[in-house]
Design an enzyme around this catalytic site. Structure first.
Site: not given
Ligand code: MN
Length: 247
Positions: A114, A216, A218
């Protein structure tokens, strides 16, 4: 097998951001930490404001992971500041740009997420689109720092490291960003785009392993092996780098 350590520059939190703390702090959101741990790596938060000191941390780790966060100072890429630019932290910009430049020079593995892909691009002389909602006809890329979750697809370039690592031609990605790459930095190659043409991933044509994504991973890594594979690859690369590094 020794556990590879990964340097992770932390966010600086202003006073009031954490309930019951009298001052500010430094933090790494747990999604990144848990994904790195699942990959078998040890993430180490870097809480430096001095770029030289931050770069010295790289002597002790096998890789670098750059996280999401506020916008870079547009002056760093020669632009006037757009009114929607938010969360600028010049110390964090300086630390992350110095660490990124040093890691690439050393051939150290880098996973940039990001804001991280934007740091990588600016560190290598590229520029950013400062506010995507100014452009007509884009897919929803979400709102930085939270808001309703947005997912969109990205198309992955078949010959890329991103394709090799994820095994995917199309990835479903959690997206919350209002900026994106514009002119590419030195030796960066686009390896994924969303359907509207926004750059969603780049790689560096250097000797090191440098994979950067605008979304993202994660957010979904606990349940989506393709997203977790980015952290697994970073850990594997960091292990190899640490083993090769001259002492
Ligand atoms: Mn996006």
């Amino acid at each position: 097998m020794t556990t590879p350590s990964i340097a992770v520059p932390a966010y600086r939190l202003p006073a009031g951001r954490v309930a019951h703390w009298t001052g500010g702090g430094f933090a790494v959101p747990e999604g990144y930490v848990l994904a790195a741990r699942r990959a078998g790596a040890t993430p180490l938060a870097v809480m430096e404001s001095d770029p030289d000191a931050a770069v010295r941390v790289l002597d002790a780790v096998g890789g670098l992971m750059l996280l999401g966060g506020g916008d870079l100072d547009p002056a760093l890429y020669g632009a006037e500041r757009h009114r929607e630019v938010y969360g600028v932290d010049r110390d964090r910009d300086a630390v992350e740009i110095a660490m990124t430049t040093a890691a690439i020079e050393r051939g150290m593995p880098v996973l940039a997420i990001c804001r991280g892909i934007q740091v990588l691009n600016v560190a290598l002389g590229g520029t950013l689109i400062q506010h995507l909602p100014d452009l007509p006809g884009l897919v929803q890329h979400g709102v930085p720092g939270g808001g309703a979750p947005v997912a969109h697809q990205v198309k992955v370039s078949p010959e890329s490291e991103l394709a090799r690592v994820t095994g995917a031609e199309v990835l479903a990605c959690s997206s919350h960003h209002h900026q994106a790459l514009d002119r590419l930095g030195d030796r960066l190659v686009v390896t994924a785009r969303s359907d509207d043409g926004v750059v969603e991933a780049v790689e560096h044509e250097g000797p090191g392993w440098t994979v950067a994504v605008q979304w993202h991973p994660e957010d979904a890594a606990a349940d989506d092996p393709a997203q977790q594979s980015l952290f697994d690859a970073l850990a594997e690369q960091a292990h190899g780098y640490a083993a090769r590094r001259p002492v």
